[in-house]
Design a protein around this motif. Structure first.
Motif, short mmCIF file in Angstrom:
data_model
loop_
_atom_site.label_atom_id
_atom_site.label_comp_id
_atom_site.label_asym_id
_atom_site.label_seq_id
_atom_site.Cartn_x
_atom_site.Cartn_y
_atom_site.Cartn_z
N GLU A 277 2.93 21.87 0.04
CA GLU A 277 4.24 21.89 -0.60
C GLU A 277 4.17 22.69 -1.89
OE1 GLU A 277 8.01 21.46 -0.64
OE2 GLU A 277 6.70 20.83 0.98
N THR B 53 -1.12 13.10 2.98
CA THR B 53 -0.06 13.45 2.04
C THR B 53 -0.56 14.44 1.01
OG1 THR B 53 -0.59 11.33 1.11
CG2 THR B 53 1.54 11.53 2.17
N GLU C 25 -0.33 17.67 2.48
CA GLU C 25 1.06 18.09 2.48
C GLU C 25 1.48 18.55 1.10
OE1 GLU C 25 2.59 14.51 3.89
OE2 GLU C 25 1.66 14.81 5.83
N LYS C 26 0.96 17.78 0.13
CA LYS C 26 1.33 18.09 -1.24
C LYS C 26 0.86 19.49 -1.60
CE LYS C 26 1.07 15.48 -5.43
NZ LYS C 26 0.16 14.57 -6.12
N CYS D 78 -5.18 3.49 4.00
CA CYS D 78 -4.62 4.09 2.81
C CYS D 78 -5.17 5.48 2.61
CB CYS D 78 -4.96 3.16 1.64
SG CYS D 78 -5.00 3.88 0.07
N VAL E 182 1.05 4.32 -2.71
CA VAL E 182 0.80 5.72 -2.33
C VAL E 182 2.00 6.60 -2.67
CG1 VAL E 182 0.39 7.28 -0.39
CG2 VAL E 182 -0.83 5.11 -0.52
N SER F 118 -10.72 -1.23 6.46
CA SER F 118 -9.51 -0.86 7.19
C SER F 118 -8.40 -0.45 6.23
CB SER F 118 -9.05 -2.00 8.08
OG SER F 118 -8.89 -3.16 7.31
N MET F 119 -8.34 -1.20 5.10
CA MET F 119 -7.30 -0.84 4.13
C MET F 119 -7.56 0.54 3.56
SD MET F 119 -6.30 -4.06 1.84
CE MET F 119 -5.61 -3.02 0.59
N TRP G 192 6.39 17.10 8.75
CA TRP G 192 5.28 16.15 8.62
C TRP G 192 5.77 14.72 8.58
CZ3 TRP G 192 1.14 18.05 10.15
CH2 TRP G 192 0.85 19.40 9.92
N GLU H 169 4.34 26.09 -1.51
CA GLU H 169 5.69 26.46 -1.08
C GLU H 169 6.67 26.42 -2.25
OE1 GLU H 169 8.37 24.79 2.46
OE2 GLU H 169 6.21 24.88 2.80
N ASN I 160 9.15 15.91 -1.64
CA ASN I 160 9.37 17.23 -1.04
C ASN I 160 8.34 17.56 0.04
OD1 ASN I 160 11.67 18.09 -2.44
ND2 ASN I 160 10.39 18.39 -4.25
N VAL I 161 7.95 16.54 0.78
CA VAL I 161 7.07 16.81 1.90
C VAL I 161 7.91 17.38 3.03
CG1 VAL I 161 5.60 15.76 3.64
CG2 VAL I 161 5.44 15.03 1.26
N VAL J 279 0.84 -1.20 0.00
CA VAL J 279 0.00 0.00 0.00
C VAL J 279 0.88 1.25 0.00
CG1 VAL J 279 -1.69 1.32 1.33
CG2 VAL J 279 -1.90 -1.15 1.16
N MET K 276 -11.79 -5.72 6.26
CA MET K 276 -10.43 -5.55 5.72
C MET K 276 -10.39 -4.44 4.68
SD MET K 276 -8.19 -8.86 5.29
CE MET K 276 -7.18 -7.77 4.35
N GLY L 179 -6.21 7.40 4.89
CA GLY L 179 -5.60 8.30 5.89
C GLY L 179 -4.28 8.85 5.38
N THR L 180 -3.45 7.95 4.89
CA THR L 180 -2.13 8.43 4.44
C THR L 180 -2.27 9.36 3.26
OG1 THR L 180 -1.99 6.09 4.04
CG2 THR L 180 -0.05 7.14 4.94
N ILE M 131 2.41 9.81 -5.28
CA ILE M 131 2.81 11.16 -4.88
C ILE M 131 3.93 11.68 -5.77
CG2 ILE M 131 3.67 12.61 -3.03
CD1 ILE M 131 2.64 10.70 -1.05
N SER N 196 -9.26 2.88 5.00
CA SER N 196 -9.03 3.94 5.98
C SER N 196 -7.54 4.15 6.17
CB SER N 196 -9.71 3.59 7.30
OG SER N 196 -9.07 2.48 7.87
N LEU O 169 -4.95 -1.55 13.62
CA LEU O 169 -5.54 -2.39 12.58
C LEU O 169 -5.22 -3.86 12.82
CD1 LEU O 169 -5.10 -0.68 9.13
CD2 LEU O 169 -7.18 -1.28 10.33
N PHE P 193 1.84 8.26 12.92
CA PHE P 193 0.54 7.89 12.37
C PHE P 193 0.56 6.43 11.90
CE2 PHE P 193 -2.61 8.04 8.92
CZ PHE P 193 -3.68 8.59 9.61
#
Lengths: 325, 356
Positions: free
Chosen positions: B39, B32, B35-36, B25, A26, B20-21, A294, B42, A289-290, A22, B17, B27-28, A30, B23, A309, A301
């Protein structure tokens, strides 16, 4: 499908593998630069020291009796400084390496004596030695980083063979291999696990607890020394604060990898995947470039989410199996 | 019955599952993405969001989150906007050579068009300067130099010699050219700090025979607490101390506080290379009269400007008139130094004119 789901839920290692996939997806989404084989292999160099430290840390934890080694970071700093001083005082890299490895074992022995012989709780003993080793490292360097290693020393951690960073190919992989054989193919490992699961039973089967516990701490010290040498070559500097904070990372990775704090639980394979997950994440976020502010938060996290989980799934499986009976 | 139950269980497990996956995934990716976005604002040179065809100029500060480097970032952003390039400002929250190395590695992999860095420990970053150059990326230093490296050039805030000598002159004027002084510096490997100290010493030897530099103390990572301790110790050991130099900007609060705690404000003069925001409270309290620095905002601007030139393979003129920088910028082709200008002396009168 069901079987796969069950086996993932039951094994932390498999669960982490899933998490790893995963994460890869991800991170690749990005940043387009992240997912290339060359990058993935090269990134492993950033996890070299952490791998060795967390293997040592995990063994200490597996051996139970609330085993923990908070001094691994300082032990790494101090052995690194020893190495630097040895080289600066005219030793060859080889001699310096031998001195450093012996030094690392000695540092581990002190921990082992305190915990196994003097019966000081591991948390307190290694917290104490953490400060002592850290101070010694500072004292020996006077706070001044040691640089000026011979240029050839770069070969260890700043060069690659077949595209694989040398420190991974020639140090981390073989050392990990040896540790795995020691733990999973020899009596020593079985004793460590038994000691962690049930120390009383272990006593009656004739396992000498003191000896095993000493060995585990010595191994952690030795691994810290190896990681110190890798790190010195990577930065071409020996610093008194090289390992500061590393103990927390090692513990984080061990816990993420499924090593139980109470002992006897978890597999080193999970720890390895834990290291890879954390290293890839740091590097991936960096490439995207995060802001590094963070990155720490993301680490926390991932740790918490992963553990929650995994626990949820474990409980679920347990319930299902119970009701099946 | 049993079968049905198992089927339901299996279905709900699968559902759990997936959720949860998702959530996990989600979540990240959520975080991100945020953040992106952040960024992007910035890194964007203020232009369009899709800026992949723009030149990418990166700067690796010693650490992020302190006003000094934030001012450089602001200046760099402005330059990126004016020049139509993308500015990547990436640093770690701690001043650590290991982190700088990791960041440089990631910049090389992204294939940016030029990398600049403020050097913390040259022995650690030099190999990576070479790696970047092997990948065809021009690398130059800014703010802190590594003269022993293969960097293309150095964007200097002011000549190290001027900075060192000016500080000694100003301090000497404050203590009437005589008495004992102590120095509290940051990391002992920081090349910029060490060079300034050596020029202070030279100036003292040449012009102020009645001044004695009693000791030079170093602090790890320029920590404020360590600076406080070192300053206290110096004052205890040398009760007649007339002045204290806080070389690293981050050591100023510690040194100034030590003087204040001892009740020696005005008696022991504190001077250093501190940003206006850092020294303002101590000027108000009368612990410090002057601070020597340069305009970090303009330094950031110049860094990005120079990066664009390097990425395009252009040579500098001997004197460069740059829009956005108040004074003409000199180029020393022999030493490969691009010079922002003379040191700036910050005192009560101009301390409010800057925002870093």
């Amino acid at each position: 499908m069901k079987k796969i789901a069950f086996s993932i839920a039951k094994s932390r290692t498999k669960f982490l593998l899933l998490l790893f996939v995963v994460e890869m997806v991800v991170l690749s989404l990005i940043s387009p630069y992240f997912f290339s084989i060359n990058n993935l292999v090269q990134v492993t160099q950033f996890g070299a020291a952490l791998t060795l430290l967390s293997l040592g840390e995990s063994l200490v934890m597996i051996a139970g009796r609330d085993g923990i080694d908070i001094s691994v970071g300082s032990a790494m700093s101090l052995s690194g400084v020893l190495f630097g001083l040895a080289v600066m005082n005219g030793c060859s890299i080889f001699t310096a390496t031998v001195i450093t490895l012996i030094g690392g074992i000695l540092l581990g022995t002190v921990n082992g004596l305190l915990v196994a012989a003097a019966k000081v709780p591991a948390l307190i003993a290694t917290l104490g030695t953490q400060y002592i080793y850290g101070s010694l490292a500072l004292y020996l360097t006077g706070g001044i980083p040691i640089s000026g290693f011979p240029d050839s020393f770069k070969a260890l951690s700043l060069e690659s063979t077949f595209g694989i960073p040398n420190q991974i190919l020639f140090v981390v992989v073989p050392v990990t291999f040896v540790v795995f054989i020691l733990v999973y193919k020899m009596k020593f490992g079985r004793r460590v696990y038994l000691l962690g699961t049930n120390p009383e039973a272990a006593k009656y089967t004739g396992i000498r607890e003191k000896q095993i516990r000493m060995c585990v701490y010595m191994l952690a010290g030795l691994l810290a020394a190896v990681s110190a040498i890798i790190n010195n070559s990577w930065l071409m500097t020996a610093r008194a604060d090289a390992g500061s904070g590393m103990e927390m990372q090692a513990i984080t990775v061990a816990v993420l990898g499924g090593i139980g704090v109470a002992g006897g639980v978890g597999h080193l394979g999970g720890v390895l995947i834990g290291v890879i997950i954390i290293t890839m994440m740091n590097s991936g976020l960096q490439i995207a470039n995060v802001n590094s502010i963070w990155q720490l938060a993301t680490l926390g996290f991932i740790l918490i989410i992963a553990i929650i989980l995994n626990h949820m799934m474990e409980r679920f499986v347990a319930n299902v199996e119970k009701s099946r009976k | 019955m049993k079968n049905k139950f198992r089927r339901i269980m299996a279905a709900s497990l699968a559902a759990a599952m997936t959720i949860s996956m998702l959530s996990g995934c989600g979540g990240t990716s959520n975080s991100t993405e945020e953040e992106k976005k952040e960024e992007k604002t910035e890194t964007d040179g203020g232009g369009n969001a899709e800026s992949s065809d723009k030149l990418k100029i990166a700067f690796v500060p010693q650490l992020i989150g302190i006003p000094y480097f934030t001012a450089m970032e602001e200046g760099g952003k402005k330059a990126a906007e004016d020049l139509g390039v993308e500015f990547l400002y990436t640093g770690a929250t701690q001043a650590s050579a290991a982190e700088q190395v990791k960041i440089m590695d990631s910049l090389i992999k992204q294939g940016v068009d030029a990398i600049s860095l403020s050097v913390l420990d040259s022995s650690s970053t030099n190999p990576y300067i070479e790696k970047a150059q092997e990948a065809g990326i021009p690398v130059y230093t800014s703010d802190s130099d590594a003269p022993d490296s293969t960097r293309e050039f150095y964007v200097a805030q002011a000549l190290d010699e001027d900075l060192g000598r000016t500080l000694m002159d100003r301090l000497a004027a404050q203590i009437d050219g005589k008495g004992q002084i102590g120095i509290v510096s940051g990391e002992s490997t920081a090349t910029n700090l060490n060079t300034w100290i050596s020029f202070m010493e030279e100036q003292q030897k040449e012009k102020y025979p009645d001044i004695e530099i009693v000791d030079i103390r170093y602090t790890q990572g320029g920590s404020s607490e360590q600076a406080l301790k070192q300053a206290q110790e110096l004052m205890t050991r040398y009760p007649d101390l007339k002045g204290l130099v806080a070389v690293a900007s981050s050591t100023i609060p510690g040194v100034a506080q030590a003087v204040q705690q001892e009740g020696k404000a005005g008696q022991v003069k504190v001077i250093g290379y501190g940003s206006p925001a850092t020294v303002k409270p101590f000027m108000d309290q009368g612990v410090m009269e002057e601070s020597i620095l340069w305009d970090a905002y303009e330094l950031g601007y110049l860094t990005v400007w120079a990066g664009k030139m390097a990425a395009e393979g252009k040579e500098f003129e001997e004197v460069n008139e740059i829009e956005g920088i108040s004074n003409p910028v000199k180029w020393d082709a022999e030493k490969k130094i691009l010079l922002l200008g003379e040191p700036l002396i910050i005192n009560k009168d101009n301390v409010d004119d800057f925002n870093f």
